[in-house]
Design a protein around this motif. Structure first.
Motif: not given
Ligand code: HEC
Length: 245
Positions: A214-216, A223-225, A229-230
Motif C-alpha cells: 500500500s506504500r507505493r 509526489l503529485f501533491a 504545491v510547487f
C-alpha cells in the motif's frame, strides 16, 4: 588537483576488486518472490507456523496482521495458531529464548525483519543449501551460512543432501566448486521444494515490509501533491516579485 584525480582513479580501479572480496562464498540464487501473490504468502505463512515458529518468533507481526494477506480470522485461529494466544498478540515462540540459547549455543533470532538485513536472495539460497555434516553439533551445515547453529528445519521435505567443496587453483586465484549429492529423498521433488521456499521467503519479505503493497500508491499521491504545491509556490513567487522589478 592531480593528486585527487589519482586517488579517485585508484578508488575506481579497486572498487570491483573490493566488491568481489566482500561478496565471496557461495553464489546466491535469485529469489523468485512476488509480494502481490496472496496464495503464495498464505502458503509461506503456513510453512512458517509449522516449521519455524518452534524456534523463531516475529515480535513485530501480530496474528491478526495475517488477515491482510487474505486469511479469515477463523483460518488464522484454526490452521496457524498452535500456542493458544489471542489473535491481537504478536507471534511469539512457545518457550523461553534463554532455553533456546542453551540448546543451540546461539539464540534463534526473531525473524520479523530478517528479510531487511539478509535480503530475499540470501534467504532463498540459505533455506535450500543445508547439507549433512557429521562434524557439527546439529549434524547439519549450510553452504550460505557455514557452521550455522540451526538444524535443517525442512529436511523432511527436501531430503538429506551432502556437499563436497573443492578448491581449484587456477592461475593466481582459487576457484571453489560445490558438488551436491542426494543421501535420502524428501517428500517433495526439487521443484516443489523450491516453490515451498519461494513462498516462505515471500512471506518473510512481506513481514519485514507489511505495508509495502500500500506504500507505493501513497508515494505517488505524495509526489503529485508536492507537484501541486510547487506550481502554487511558483505562482506566488511571480506575484511577489512583480512589484519589485
Ligand atoms: C530447532 C530450532 C530452529 C528451527 C525449527 C528453525 N530455526 Fe532458524 N535458526 C535457529 C538457530 C539456533 C539459529 C542461529 C544460528 C546461528 O547464528 O548460528 C537460526 C538462524 C536462522 C537464520 C539466520 C539468521 C541470521 O543470523 O541472519 C534464518 C534466516 C533462519 N534461522 C530461518 C529459519 C526458518 C525460515 C525456519 C523455518 C523453516 C527456521 N529458521 C527454523 C534455530 C531454528
Amino acid at each position: 588537483m592531480k593528486n585527487i584525480l589519482a586517488i579517485v582513479r585508484t578508488a575506481l580501479l579497486l572498487a570491483p576488486l573490493l566488491a568481489f572480496a566482500s561478496e565471496g562464498g557461495y553464489r546466491l540464487d535469485r529469489a523468485p518472490n512476488d509480494p502481490r501473490d496472496l496464495v503464495s504468502l498464505q502458503s509461506g505463512a503456513r510453512t512458517y507456523m509449522n516449521y519455524c515458529l518452534g524456534c523463531h518468533g516475529m515480535q513485530y507481526m501480530r496474528y491478526d496482521g495475517l488477515k491482510e494477506i487474505g486469511l479469515t480470522e477463523a483460518q488464522v485461529k484454526d490452521s496457524l495458531m498452535f500456542t493458544g494466544e489471542k489473535v491481537g498478540e504478536p507471534i511469539r515462540i512457545a518457550f523461553n529464548p534463554k532455553d533456546a540459547k542453551a540448546w543451540f549455543g546461539v539464540a534463534p533470532p526473531d525473524l520479523s525483519v530478517i528479510a531487511r538485513s539478509r535480503g530475499a536472495d540470501w534467504l532463498y539460497t540459505y533455506l535450500r543449501t543445508f547439507y549433512r555434516d557429521p562434524k557439527t553439533v546439529t549434524g547439519w551445515n549450510n553452504a550460505a551460512f557455514p557452521n550455522v547453529g540451526m538444524p535443517h528445519a525442512l529436511w523432511t521435505l527436501q531430503g538429506q543432501r551432502a556437499l563436497e567443496v573443492e578448491e581449484k587453483k587456477e592461475g593466481g586465484h582459487t576457484q571453489v566448486e560445490y558438488k551436491w549429492s542426494e543421501i535420502t529423498k524428501g517428500t517433495q521433488t526439487a521443484a516443489e521444494y523450491d516453490a515451498t521456499v519461494r513462498d516462505l521467503v515471500n512471506f518473510l519479505v512481506y513481514v519485514s515490509e507489511p505495508h509495502g503493497n500500500s506504500r507505493r500508491p501513497i508515494g505517488i499521491v505524495v509526489l503529485f501533491a508536492l507537484g501541486i504545491v510547487f506550481v502554487f509556490a511558483l505562482l506566488l513567487k511571480k506575484e511577489y516579485w512583480k512589484d519589485v522589478k
